[in-house]
Design a protein around this motif. Structure first.
Motif, PDB file in Angstrom:
ATOM      1  N   ASP A  12      -4.447 -10.992  -1.543  1.00  0.00           N
ATOM      2  CA  ASP A  12      -3.163 -10.914  -1.154  1.00  0.00           C
ATOM      3  C   ASP A  12      -2.019 -12.029  -1.681  1.00  0.00           C
ATOM      4  N   LEU A  13      -2.627 -13.032  -1.423  1.00  0.00           N
ATOM      5  CA  LEU A  13      -1.673 -14.377  -1.793  1.00  0.00           C
ATOM      6  C   LEU A  13      -1.652 -14.393  -3.223  1.00  0.00           C
ATOM      7  N   GLN A  14      -2.717 -14.276  -3.894  1.00  0.00           N
ATOM      8  CA  GLN A  14      -2.841 -14.242  -5.270  1.00  0.00           C
ATOM      9  C   GLN A  14      -1.845 -13.217  -5.792  1.00  0.00           C
ATOM     10  N   ARG A  15      -1.986 -11.969  -5.399  1.00  0.00           N
ATOM     11  CA  ARG A  15      -1.040 -10.880  -5.912  1.00  0.00           C
ATOM     12  C   ARG A  15       0.478 -11.084  -5.548  1.00  0.00           C
ATOM     13  N   GLU A  16       0.619 -11.661  -4.534  1.00  0.00           N
ATOM     14  CA  GLU A  16       1.970 -12.263  -4.120  1.00  0.00           C
ATOM     15  C   GLU A  16       2.550 -13.285  -4.961  1.00  0.00           C
ATOM     16  N   ILE A  17       1.753 -14.158  -5.460  1.00  0.00           N
ATOM     17  CA  ILE A  17       2.289 -15.355  -6.467  1.00  0.00           C
ATOM     18  C   ILE A  17       2.250 -14.676  -7.653  1.00  0.00           C
ATOM     19  N   ALA A  18       1.349 -13.938  -8.045  1.00  0.00           N
ATOM     20  CA  ALA A  18       1.779 -13.100  -9.524  1.00  0.00           C
ATOM     21  C   ALA A  18       2.992 -12.431  -9.544  1.00  0.00           C
ATOM     22  N   ALA A  19       3.213 -11.831  -8.454  1.00  0.00           N
ATOM     23  CA  ALA A  19       4.579 -10.998  -8.258  1.00  0.00           C
ATOM     24  C   ALA A  19       5.858 -11.878  -8.450  1.00  0.00           C
ATOM     25  N   LEU A  20       5.616 -13.010  -7.817  1.00  0.00           N
ATOM     26  CA  LEU A  20       6.720 -13.942  -7.988  1.00  0.00           C
ATOM     27  C   LEU A  20       6.998 -14.458  -9.354  1.00  0.00           C
ATOM     28  N   GLU A  21       5.878 -14.973  -9.925  1.00  0.00           N
ATOM     29  CA  GLU A  21       5.858 -15.418 -11.225  1.00  0.00           C
ATOM     30  C   GLU A  21       6.327 -14.455 -12.105  1.00  0.00           C
ATOM     31  N   GLN A  22       6.051 -13.082 -12.259  1.00  0.00           N
ATOM     32  CA  GLN A  22       6.413 -12.021 -12.643  1.00  0.00           C
ATOM     33  C   GLN A  22       8.106 -11.884 -12.661  1.00  0.00           C
ATOM     34  N   LYS A  23       8.571 -11.934 -11.373  1.00  0.00           N
ATOM     35  CA  LYS A  23      10.101 -11.823 -11.220  1.00  0.00           C
ATOM     36  C   LYS A  23      10.708 -12.987 -12.056  1.00  0.00           C
ATOM     37  N   ALA A  24      10.126 -13.938 -11.963  1.00  0.00           N
ATOM     38  CA  ALA A  24      10.679 -15.344 -12.567  1.00  0.00           C
ATOM     39  C   ALA A  24      10.758 -15.226 -13.919  1.00  0.00           C
ATOM     40  N   PHE A  25       9.696 -14.843 -14.499  1.00  0.00           N
ATOM     41  CA  PHE A  25       9.375 -14.626 -16.029  1.00  0.00           C
ATOM     42  C   PHE A  25      10.615 -13.593 -16.567  1.00  0.00           C
ATOM     43  N   THR A  26      10.632 -12.349 -15.765  1.00  0.00           N
ATOM     44  CA  THR A  26      11.630 -11.416 -15.970  1.00  0.00           C
ATOM     45  C   THR A  26      13.199 -11.957 -15.936  1.00  0.00           C
ATOM     46  N   PRO A  72       0.007 -20.738   3.796  1.00  0.00           N
ATOM     47  CA  PRO A  72      -0.830 -20.413   5.034  1.00  0.00           C
ATOM     48  C   PRO A  72       0.323 -19.484   6.219  1.00  0.00           C
ATOM     49  N   ALA A  73       1.649 -20.314   6.265  1.00  0.00           N
ATOM     50  CA  ALA A  73       2.482 -19.717   7.233  1.00  0.00           C
ATOM     51  C   ALA A  73       2.691 -18.110   6.662  1.00  0.00           C
ATOM     52  N   MET A  74       2.803 -17.844   5.296  1.00  0.00           N
ATOM     53  CA  MET A  74       2.764 -16.574   4.891  1.00  0.00           C
ATOM     54  C   MET A  74       1.774 -15.616   5.451  1.00  0.00           C
ATOM     55  N   GLN A  75       0.416 -16.333   5.198  1.00  0.00           N
ATOM     56  CA  GLN A  75      -0.837 -15.520   5.620  1.00  0.00           C
ATOM     57  C   GLN A  75      -0.782 -15.204   7.052  1.00  0.00           C
ATOM     58  N   SER A  76      -0.422 -16.237   7.917  1.00  0.00           N
ATOM     59  CA  SER A  76      -0.405 -16.137   9.353  1.00  0.00           C
ATOM     60  C   SER A  76       0.801 -14.744   9.750  1.00  0.00           C
ATOM     61  N   ARG A  77       1.659 -14.755   9.084  1.00  0.00           N
ATOM     62  CA  ARG A  77       2.694 -13.688   9.364  1.00  0.00           C
ATOM     63  C   ARG A  77       1.965 -12.369   8.950  1.00  0.00           C
ATOM     64  N   ARG A  78       1.306 -12.260   8.078  1.00  0.00           N
ATOM     65  CA  ARG A  78       0.552 -11.076   7.374  1.00  0.00           C
ATOM     66  C   ARG A  78      -0.308 -10.588   8.397  1.00  0.00           C
ATOM     67  N   SER A  79      -1.162 -11.543   8.817  1.00  0.00           N
ATOM     68  CA  SER A  79      -2.285 -11.247   9.943  1.00  0.00           C
ATOM     69  C   SER A  79      -1.600 -10.846  11.043  1.00  0.00           C
TER      70      SER A  79
END
Length: 83
Positions: A12-26, A72-79
């Motif tokens: 989940d976190l890897q997908r979120e990071i990939a989405a942030l990177e893609q947004k920045a590249f765009t 870790p904070a994002m992961q805690s909110r998700r959990s």
């Protein structure tokens, strides 16, 4: 240990990071196209070129450094929101 994440949480976190990177590249690509357009329109006169390039956002502004401390904070909110 509470610090360990499950495989699903890591994915989940890897997908979120990939989405942030893609947004920045765009956004960087959009800014590049805008820069090329404005340069062509302005004919690159020295005053126009200088004013334009000074107004461009920095790469750091478009894609800030990723902070792994916040993950870790994002992961805690998700959990906690899954229950």
């Amino acid at each position: 240990m509470a610090d360990k994440m499950t495989k699903g949480e890591r994915e989940d976190l890897q997908r979120e990071i990939a989405a942030l990177e893609q947004k920045a590249f765009t956004e960087i690509e959009r800014a590049s196209v805008e820069a090329q357009t404005q340069s062509a329109v302005a004919g690159l006169t020295s005053e126009a070129a200088l004013a334009f390039f000074v107004s461009l956002p920095t790469i750091e502004g478009l894609m800030p450094e990723l902070s792994y401390q916040g993950l870790p904070a994002m992961q805690s909110r998700r959990s906690s929101s899954r229950f």
